[in-house]
Design a protein around this motif. Structure first.
Motif, PDB file in Angstrom:
ATOM      1  N   MET A  11       0.833  -1.208   0.000  1.00  0.00           N
ATOM      2  CA  MET A  11       0.000   0.000   0.000  1.00  0.00           C
ATOM      3  C   MET A  11       0.864   1.254   0.000  1.00  0.00           C
ATOM      4  O   MET A  11       0.543   2.235  -0.675  1.00  0.00           O
ATOM      5  CB  MET A  11      -0.944  -0.001   1.206  1.00  0.00           C
ATOM      6  N   ASN A  12       1.964   1.226   0.741  1.00  0.00           N
ATOM      7  CA  ASN A  12       2.868   2.369   0.772  1.00  0.00           C
ATOM      8  C   ASN A  12       3.488   2.595  -0.601  1.00  0.00           C
ATOM      9  O   ASN A  12       3.529   3.724  -1.093  1.00  0.00           O
ATOM     10  CB  ASN A  12       3.948   2.150   1.827  1.00  0.00           C
ATOM     11  N   GLN A  13       3.958   1.526  -1.225  1.00  0.00           N
ATOM     12  CA  GLN A  13       4.553   1.650  -2.552  1.00  0.00           C
ATOM     13  C   GLN A  13       3.525   2.082  -3.587  1.00  0.00           C
ATOM     14  O   GLN A  13       3.804   2.938  -4.431  1.00  0.00           O
ATOM     15  CB  GLN A  13       5.188   0.325  -2.970  1.00  0.00           C
ATOM     16  N   ALA A  14       2.342   1.496  -3.535  1.00  0.00           N
ATOM     17  CA  ALA A  14       1.294   1.841  -4.500  1.00  0.00           C
ATOM     18  C   ALA A  14       0.868   3.296  -4.337  1.00  0.00           C
ATOM     19  O   ALA A  14       0.670   4.003  -5.325  1.00  0.00           O
ATOM     20  CB  ALA A  14       0.094   0.918  -4.345  1.00  0.00           C
ATOM     21  N   GLY A  15       0.733   3.741  -3.105  1.00  0.00           N
ATOM     22  CA  GLY A  15       0.352   5.129  -2.871  1.00  0.00           C
ATOM     23  C   GLY A  15       1.358   6.094  -3.453  1.00  0.00           C
ATOM     24  O   GLY A  15       0.999   7.060  -4.141  1.00  0.00           O
ATOM     25  N   THR A  16       2.636   5.811  -3.227  1.00  0.00           N
ATOM     26  CA  THR A  16       3.682   6.674  -3.762  1.00  0.00           C
ATOM     27  C   THR A  16       3.707   6.630  -5.285  1.00  0.00           C
ATOM     28  O   THR A  16       3.853   7.660  -5.936  1.00  0.00           O
ATOM     29  CB  THR A  16       5.052   6.243  -3.206  1.00  0.00           C
ATOM     30  N   MET A  17       3.535   5.441  -5.850  1.00  0.00           N
ATOM     31  CA  MET A  17       3.594   5.299  -7.307  1.00  0.00           C
ATOM     32  C   MET A  17       2.345   5.839  -8.002  1.00  0.00           C
ATOM     33  O   MET A  17       2.318   5.924  -9.223  1.00  0.00           O
ATOM     34  CB  MET A  17       3.815   3.835  -7.692  1.00  0.00           C
ATOM     35  N   TRP A  18       1.316   6.172  -7.263  1.00  0.00           N
ATOM     36  CA  TRP A  18       0.130   6.802  -7.849  1.00  0.00           C
ATOM     37  C   TRP A  18       0.166   8.308  -7.636  1.00  0.00           C
ATOM     38  O   TRP A  18      -0.278   9.054  -8.501  1.00  0.00           O
ATOM     39  CB  TRP A  18      -1.143   6.217  -7.245  1.00  0.00           C
ATOM     40  N   VAL A  19       0.680   8.759  -6.511  1.00  0.00           N
ATOM     41  CA  VAL A  19       0.665  10.198  -6.214  1.00  0.00           C
ATOM     42  C   VAL A  19       1.702  10.953  -7.051  1.00  0.00           C
ATOM     43  O   VAL A  19       1.367  11.977  -7.662  1.00  0.00           O
ATOM     44  CB  VAL A  19       0.887  10.458  -4.702  1.00  0.00           C
ATOM     45  N   LEU A  20       2.925  10.468  -7.094  1.00  0.00           N
ATOM     46  CA  LEU A  20       3.979  11.205  -7.789  1.00  0.00           C
ATOM     47  C   LEU A  20       3.701  11.392  -9.284  1.00  0.00           C
ATOM     48  O   LEU A  20       3.785  12.525  -9.781  1.00  0.00           O
ATOM     49  CB  LEU A  20       5.335  10.528  -7.563  1.00  0.00           C
ATOM     50  N   PRO A  21       3.346  10.349 -10.037  1.00  0.00           N
ATOM     51  CA  PRO A  21       3.019  10.591 -11.449  1.00  0.00           C
ATOM     52  C   PRO A  21       1.777  11.462 -11.614  1.00  0.00           C
ATOM     53  O   PRO A  21       1.679  12.223 -12.581  1.00  0.00           O
ATOM     54  CB  PRO A  21       2.778   9.202 -12.032  1.00  0.00           C
ATOM     55  N   GLY A  22       0.847  11.360 -10.680  1.00  0.00           N
ATOM     56  CA  GLY A  22      -0.345  12.195 -10.744  1.00  0.00           C
ATOM     57  C   GLY A  22      -0.012  13.668 -10.600  1.00  0.00           C
ATOM     58  O   GLY A  22      -0.533  14.512 -11.324  1.00  0.00           O
TER      59      GLY A  22
END
Length: 107
Positions: free
Chosen positions: A56-67
């Motif tokens: 969840m931590n990795q997914a959150g980061t990988m969704w927020v930064l490109p967004g």
């Protein structure tokens, strides 16, 4: 040229980037939510909980930064397309943003 099609697709892409940010923030919020953590600990083993929270931590980061990158560049290209800025630069920025999002999504 009016470039209406590019502007409409840019708006759609920027909204999609905002949705990516929202989903990523939900992942990052839920990994620290007490009720959710209690639910996980009650139903899963410690290794499963640790793996889930790490994902969840990795997914959150990988969704927020490109967004965030997508929203920033989307707004910049809208200004360039709508105003008197370089429309060639705006077109190249849109191509780079779409390729970058595809590369990150497969990553």
């Amino acid at each position: 040229m009016k470039r209406t099609g590019e502007i409409v697709l840019n708006i759609i892409g920027t909204v999609a980037s905002l949705i990516m940010i929202g989903v990523g923030l939900v992942f990052l919020y839920r990994k620290d939510d007490e009720a959710y953590l209690n639910y996980l600990h009650a139903n899963w083993t410690e290794s499963e909980v640790a793996a889930s929270l790490d994902q969840m931590n990795q997914a959150g980061t990988m969704w927020v930064l490109p967004g965030v990158i997508g929203v920033a560049l989307g707004i910049i290209t809208m200004i360039l397309l709508k105003g008197r800025g370089s429309q060639k630069l705006a077109g190249w920025m849109l191509i780079i943003v779409s390729v970058k999002k595809q590369a990150i999504g497969k990553g």
